[in-house]
Design a protein around this motif. Structure first.
Motif, PDB file in Angstrom:
ATOM      1  N   THR A  11       0.847  -1.189   0.000  1.00  7.73           N
ATOM      2  CA  THR A  11       0.000   0.000   0.000  1.00  7.73           C
ATOM      3  C   THR A  11       0.885   1.243   0.000  1.00  7.73           C
ATOM      4  O   THR A  11       2.080   1.172   0.315  1.00  7.73           O
ATOM      5  CB  THR A  11      -0.909   0.051   1.249  1.00  7.73           C
ATOM      6  OG1 THR A  11      -0.070   0.183   2.410  1.00  7.73           O
ATOM      7  CG2 THR A  11      -1.780  -1.183   1.364  1.00  7.73           C
ATOM      8  N   THR A  69       1.590   7.975   8.338  1.00 13.05           N
ATOM      9  CA  THR A  69       0.507   7.674   7.398  1.00 13.05           C
ATOM     10  C   THR A  69      -0.804   7.509   8.168  1.00 13.05           C
ATOM     11  O   THR A  69      -0.845   6.865   9.213  1.00 13.05           O
ATOM     12  CB  THR A  69       0.814   6.407   6.584  1.00 13.05           C
ATOM     13  OG1 THR A  69       1.089   5.319   7.471  1.00 13.05           O
ATOM     14  CG2 THR A  69       2.025   6.619   5.685  1.00 13.05           C
ATOM     15  N   PHE A 104      -5.324   7.166   7.986  1.00  8.84           N
ATOM     16  CA  PHE A 104      -6.626   7.016   7.347  1.00  8.84           C
ATOM     17  C   PHE A 104      -7.607   7.732   8.259  1.00  8.84           C
ATOM     18  O   PHE A 104      -7.801   7.351   9.416  1.00  8.84           O
ATOM     19  CB  PHE A 104      -7.036   5.548   7.193  1.00  8.84           C
ATOM     20  CG  PHE A 104      -8.449   5.380   6.721  1.00  8.84           C
ATOM     21  CD1 PHE A 104      -8.813   5.733   5.442  1.00  8.84           C
ATOM     22  CD2 PHE A 104      -9.426   4.881   7.566  1.00  8.84           C
ATOM     23  CE1 PHE A 104     -10.127   5.602   4.997  1.00  8.84           C
ATOM     24  CE2 PHE A 104     -10.741   4.729   7.141  1.00  8.84           C
ATOM     25  CZ  PHE A 104     -11.087   5.099   5.852  1.00  8.84           C
ATOM     26  N   TYR A 162     -11.499   9.032   8.851  1.00 14.60           N
ATOM     27  CA  TYR A 162     -12.865   8.700   8.450  1.00 14.60           C
ATOM     28  C   TYR A 162     -13.832   9.424   9.367  1.00 14.60           C
ATOM     29  O   TYR A 162     -13.681   9.383  10.595  1.00 14.60           O
ATOM     30  CB  TYR A 162     -13.063   7.189   8.529  1.00 14.60           C
ATOM     31  CG  TYR A 162     -14.429   6.687   8.140  1.00 14.60           C
ATOM     32  CD1 TYR A 162     -15.090   7.172   7.029  1.00 14.60           C
ATOM     33  CD2 TYR A 162     -15.051   5.705   8.895  1.00 14.60           C
ATOM     34  CE1 TYR A 162     -16.344   6.696   6.676  1.00 14.60           C
ATOM     35  CE2 TYR A 162     -16.298   5.212   8.544  1.00 14.60           C
ATOM     36  CZ  TYR A 162     -16.944   5.721   7.437  1.00 14.60           C
ATOM     37  OH  TYR A 162     -18.179   5.251   7.081  1.00 14.60           O
ATOM     38  N   PHE A 217      -6.984  -0.896   7.468  1.00  6.85           N
ATOM     39  CA  PHE A 217      -5.987   0.172   7.377  1.00  6.85           C
ATOM     40  C   PHE A 217      -4.909   0.028   8.443  1.00  6.85           C
ATOM     41  O   PHE A 217      -3.729   0.272   8.178  1.00  6.85           O
ATOM     42  CB  PHE A 217      -6.655   1.546   7.420  1.00  6.85           C
ATOM     43  CG  PHE A 217      -7.246   1.939   6.099  1.00  6.85           C
ATOM     44  CD1 PHE A 217      -6.454   2.429   5.075  1.00  6.85           C
ATOM     45  CD2 PHE A 217      -8.601   1.789   5.863  1.00  6.85           C
ATOM     46  CE1 PHE A 217      -6.989   2.769   3.838  1.00  6.85           C
ATOM     47  CE2 PHE A 217      -9.154   2.135   4.636  1.00  6.85           C
ATOM     48  CZ  PHE A 217      -8.346   2.624   3.617  1.00  6.85           C
ATOM     49  N   TYR A 256      -1.284   2.152   8.355  1.00  5.75           N
ATOM     50  CA  TYR A 256      -1.932   3.442   8.547  1.00  5.75           C
ATOM     51  C   TYR A 256      -2.338   3.579  10.005  1.00  5.75           C
ATOM     52  O   TYR A 256      -2.749   2.599  10.630  1.00  5.75           O
ATOM     53  CB  TYR A 256      -3.210   3.570   7.708  1.00  5.75           C
ATOM     54  CG  TYR A 256      -2.969   3.686   6.236  1.00  5.75           C
ATOM     55  CD1 TYR A 256      -2.859   4.941   5.633  1.00  5.75           C
ATOM     56  CD2 TYR A 256      -2.864   2.554   5.442  1.00  5.75           C
ATOM     57  CE1 TYR A 256      -2.647   5.051   4.270  1.00  5.75           C
ATOM     58  CE2 TYR A 256      -2.649   2.665   4.074  1.00  5.75           C
ATOM     59  CZ  TYR A 256      -2.539   3.908   3.496  1.00  5.75           C
ATOM     60  OH  TYR A 256      -2.324   4.028   2.154  1.00  5.75           O
ATOM     61  N   ALA A 270      -2.114  11.093   4.015  1.00  5.99           N
ATOM     62  CA  ALA A 270      -3.396  10.612   4.539  1.00  5.99           C
ATOM     63  C   ALA A 270      -4.383  10.296   3.428  1.00  5.99           C
ATOM     64  O   ALA A 270      -4.415  10.969   2.404  1.00  5.99           O
ATOM     65  CB  ALA A 270      -4.014  11.649   5.465  1.00  5.99           C
ATOM     66  N   HIS A 271      -5.158   9.256   3.667  1.00  8.83           N
ATOM     67  CA  HIS A 271      -6.389   9.004   2.924  1.00  8.83           C
ATOM     68  C   HIS A 271      -7.488   9.575   3.814  1.00  8.83           C
ATOM     69  O   HIS A 271      -7.493   9.335   5.026  1.00  8.83           O
ATOM     70  CB  HIS A 271      -6.641   7.506   2.738  1.00  8.83           C
ATOM     71  CG  HIS A 271      -5.785   6.854   1.719  1.00  8.83           C
ATOM     72  ND1 HIS A 271      -5.948   7.051   0.372  1.00  8.83           N
ATOM     73  CD2 HIS A 271      -4.751   5.996   1.845  1.00  8.83           C
ATOM     74  CE1 HIS A 271      -5.059   6.344  -0.289  1.00  8.83           C
ATOM     75  NE2 HIS A 271      -4.318   5.696   0.591  1.00  8.83           N
ATOM     76  N   ILE A 272      -8.432  10.314   3.214  1.00  2.00           N
ATOM     77  CA  ILE A 272      -9.523  10.920   3.977  1.00  2.00           C
ATOM     78  C   ILE A 272     -10.844  10.500   3.340  1.00  2.00           C
ATOM     79  O   ILE A 272     -11.044  10.704   2.145  1.00  2.00           O
ATOM     80  CB  ILE A 272      -9.410  12.457   3.987  1.00  2.00           C
ATOM     81  CG1 ILE A 272      -8.047  12.881   4.533  1.00  2.00           C
ATOM     82  CG2 ILE A 272     -10.551  13.070   4.787  1.00  2.00           C
ATOM     83  CD1 ILE A 272      -7.743  14.350   4.350  1.00  2.00           C
ATOM     84  N   MET A 273     -11.721   9.918   4.143  1.00  2.15           N
ATOM     85  CA  MET A 273     -13.017   9.470   3.643  1.00  2.15           C
ATOM     86  C   MET A 273     -14.126  10.268   4.316  1.00  2.15           C
ATOM     87  O   MET A 273     -14.293  10.222   5.533  1.00  2.15           O
ATOM     88  CB  MET A 273     -13.209   7.982   3.918  1.00  2.15           C
ATOM     89  CG  MET A 273     -14.440   7.409   3.295  1.00  2.15           C
ATOM     90  SD  MET A 273     -14.380   5.614   3.423  1.00  2.15           S
ATOM     91  CE  MET A 273     -16.017   5.218   2.882  1.00  2.15           C
TER      92      MET A 273
END
Length: 129
Positions: free
Chosen positions: A11, A23, A25, A27, A40, A45, A91-94
């Motif tokens: 990833t 790193t 995630f 949400y 994650f 993450y 970052a992944h942001i949902m």
């Protein structure tokens, strides 16, 4: 995210963590939904979901999650902290606003909540400019 043996996959989190990045995630909802916390976390993450946000930072929430602006305010607070420490981050942001029941804080746009998909898209675009 629910498949068995989905941990330790290749990833962006893994690649960047090995290069010294923090790193994340983020949400706006509950990360246990759809196994997101486990997935994650097992793939390098740090998961931060609505349970990690101070209550005073959440001005609106529904069954799916907090208002996008509360999510992003908490994301920015975390980013500021990392930037002040000199550590790079990714970052992944949902977000959850653009999801049924399409509710959001009243008075933010000219479409009263719940404003259906048109209202959700409009508030989403307003916030992310």
């Amino acid at each position: 995210m629910r498949r068995p043996h989905n941990e330790h996959l290749a990833t962006l989190g893994e690649l960047l963590e090995h290069q010294g990045f923090a790193t994340f995630f983020f949400y706006g909802g509950y990360g246990y939904f759809d196994n997101m916390n486990a997935y994650f976390s097992a793939n390098d993450y740090r998961v931060i979901d609505r349970t990690d946000f101070p209550k005073e930072t959440v001005m609106f929430e529904n069954v799916w999650g907090v208002a996008d602006e509360a999510l992003f305010d908490n994301v920015i607070r975390t980013f500021d902290n990392k930037a002040n420490n000199g550590k790079p981050f990714f970052a992944h942001i949902m977000t959850t606003t653009n999801h049924r029941p399409y509710t959001y804080p009243d008075g933010r746009i000219d479409i009263r909540s719940p404003g259906g998909r048109d209202g959700a898209v409009k508030i989403h675009r307003l916030r992310h400019r």
